[in-house]
Write an enzyme that holds these catalytic residues in place. Sequence first.
Site, PDB file in Angstrom:
ATOM      1  N   CYS A 203       0.831  -1.192   0.000  1.00 36.35           N
ATOM      2  CA  CYS A 203       0.000   0.000   0.000  1.00 36.35           C
ATOM      3  C   CYS A 203       0.875   1.256   0.000  1.00 36.35           C
ATOM      4  O   CYS A 203       1.929   1.273  -0.643  1.00 36.35           O
ATOM      5  CB  CYS A 203      -0.977  -0.035   1.173  1.00 36.35           C
ATOM      6  SG  CYS A 203      -2.285   1.209   1.066  1.00 36.35           S
TER       7      CYS A 203
ATOM      8  N   ASP B  57      -3.079   1.328  10.408  1.00 38.36           N
ATOM      9  CA  ASP B  57      -4.218   2.231  10.627  1.00 38.36           C
ATOM     10  C   ASP B  57      -4.634   2.218  12.083  1.00 38.36           C
ATOM     11  O   ASP B  57      -5.095   3.219  12.621  1.00 38.36           O
ATOM     12  CB  ASP B  57      -5.394   1.833   9.732  1.00 38.36           C
ATOM     13  CG  ASP B  57      -5.133   2.319   8.326  1.00 38.36           C
ATOM     14  OD1 ASP B  57      -4.377   1.644   7.601  1.00 38.36           O
ATOM     15  OD2 ASP B  57      -5.639   3.396   7.974  1.00 38.36           O
TER      16      ASP B  57
HETATM   17  C1  RUB Z   1      -3.615   3.252   3.849  1.00 33.87           C
HETATM   18  C2  RUB Z   1      -2.894   2.228   4.662  1.00 33.87           C
HETATM   19  C3  RUB Z   1      -1.572   2.636   5.246  1.00 33.87           C
HETATM   20  C4  RUB Z   1      -1.806   3.133   6.678  1.00 33.87           C
HETATM   21  C5  RUB Z   1      -0.579   3.770   7.273  1.00 33.87           C
HETATM   22  O1  RUB Z   1      -4.931   2.868   3.538  1.00 33.87           O
HETATM   23  O2  RUB Z   1      -3.368   1.157   4.915  1.00 33.87           O
HETATM   24  O3  RUB Z   1      -0.710   1.547   5.302  1.00 33.87           O
HETATM   25  O4  RUB Z   1      -2.855   4.081   6.678  1.00 33.87           O
HETATM   26  O5  RUB Z   1      -0.244   4.915   6.536  1.00 33.87           O
HETATM   27  P1  RUB Z   1      -5.865   3.881   2.730  1.00 33.87           P
HETATM   28  P2  RUB Z   1       0.660   6.077   7.172  1.00 33.87           P
HETATM   29  O6  RUB Z   1      -5.188   4.206   1.451  1.00 33.87           O
HETATM   30  O7  RUB Z   1      -7.135   3.124   2.554  1.00 33.87           O
HETATM   31  O8  RUB Z   1      -6.055   5.106   3.599  1.00 33.87           O
HETATM   32  O9  RUB Z   1       1.935   5.442   7.621  1.00 33.87           O
HETATM   33  O10 RUB Z   1       0.853   7.038   6.032  1.00 33.87           O
HETATM   34  O11 RUB Z   1      -0.120   6.667   8.300  1.00 33.87           O
END
Ligand code: RUB
Length: 284
Positions: A130, A199
């Site tokens: 992701c 998340d």
């Molecule tokens: C994003 C996702 C990321 C986490 C952590 O999902 O799963 O791995 O949010 O991101 P989506 P960060 O695209 O559905 O929001 O480290 O940038 O907080």
Amino acid sequence: MVSQDVVETAEKIRDMEIRGAGKIGRSAAMALKGCAETSKAKTAAKLLEELNDAGDLLISARPSAVSLPNAVRFVFNKLNSDDISDLKSLRKTAVEAADEFVENSNKALAMIGEIGARRIGDGDTILTHCNSSAAISIIKSAWGQGKDIRVFATEARPRYQGHITVKELAEEGIPTTLIVDSAVRTFMKEIDKVIVGADSIASNGAVVNKIGTSQIALAAQEARVLFLVAAETYKFHPETLVGELVEIEERSSDEVADPEEFVGVTIRNPAFDVTPPEYVDLII
Ligand code: RUB
């Protein structure tokens, strides 16, 4: 009444124009700041009511990223009884609290990068999934230290956030390979470390992250590859301490396929999954 700016921020979070748990939290804090600054409320009680409504709307935008309620809570926790009776100080405290959340969040990202990079060896091949700013911070920091690393990144269907990741890494000059989500096990033998974001993290250490993360963790464990999670402290989910479960967001089936082309077919689209703590080697 919630201001138009707050409504727009909540919509952008819901539609994933603003996405990634950290960014969601920071934009919620900034929306509260905007609300405090621009409100026409004549009394502190009225402003507090507006802030509460704004906070509720923002929190409702996406359910799995605890950064969102935690950012809102951070702002409200800073308000004290004096502020609540004085409009000027309520406004000021809310603005300062929102700024503090954003500043802490940015500092945390840099710190995660610095600490996490200690775990990256020269010559390592890293797999990420992701698009996580925290995971990317580690990768960039290791690269910045002159470590010779390579990165494999998944597409992250159905929204392809992996495309954001590979572009960002390639821009830094980091050797980057894009793979389909289902190729993870095939390539695992070339991987030294998996690094993903979060998340939410439950009180037992279970990690809620983009759908597919738990399958990657399974493949990593089978291949004895280290599985690292990069997460700021506001990714810890307080309600899980008292036994609540993290709600897993299920998004529209349209993101997966056009339902009209698949009459009679149920299309499911959970956006996140849960990786049990046994599969997590380290939370940075
Ligand atoms: C994003 C996702 C990321 C986490 C952590 O999902 O799963 O791995 O949010 O991101 P989506 P960060 O695209 O559905 O929001 O480290 O940038 O907080």
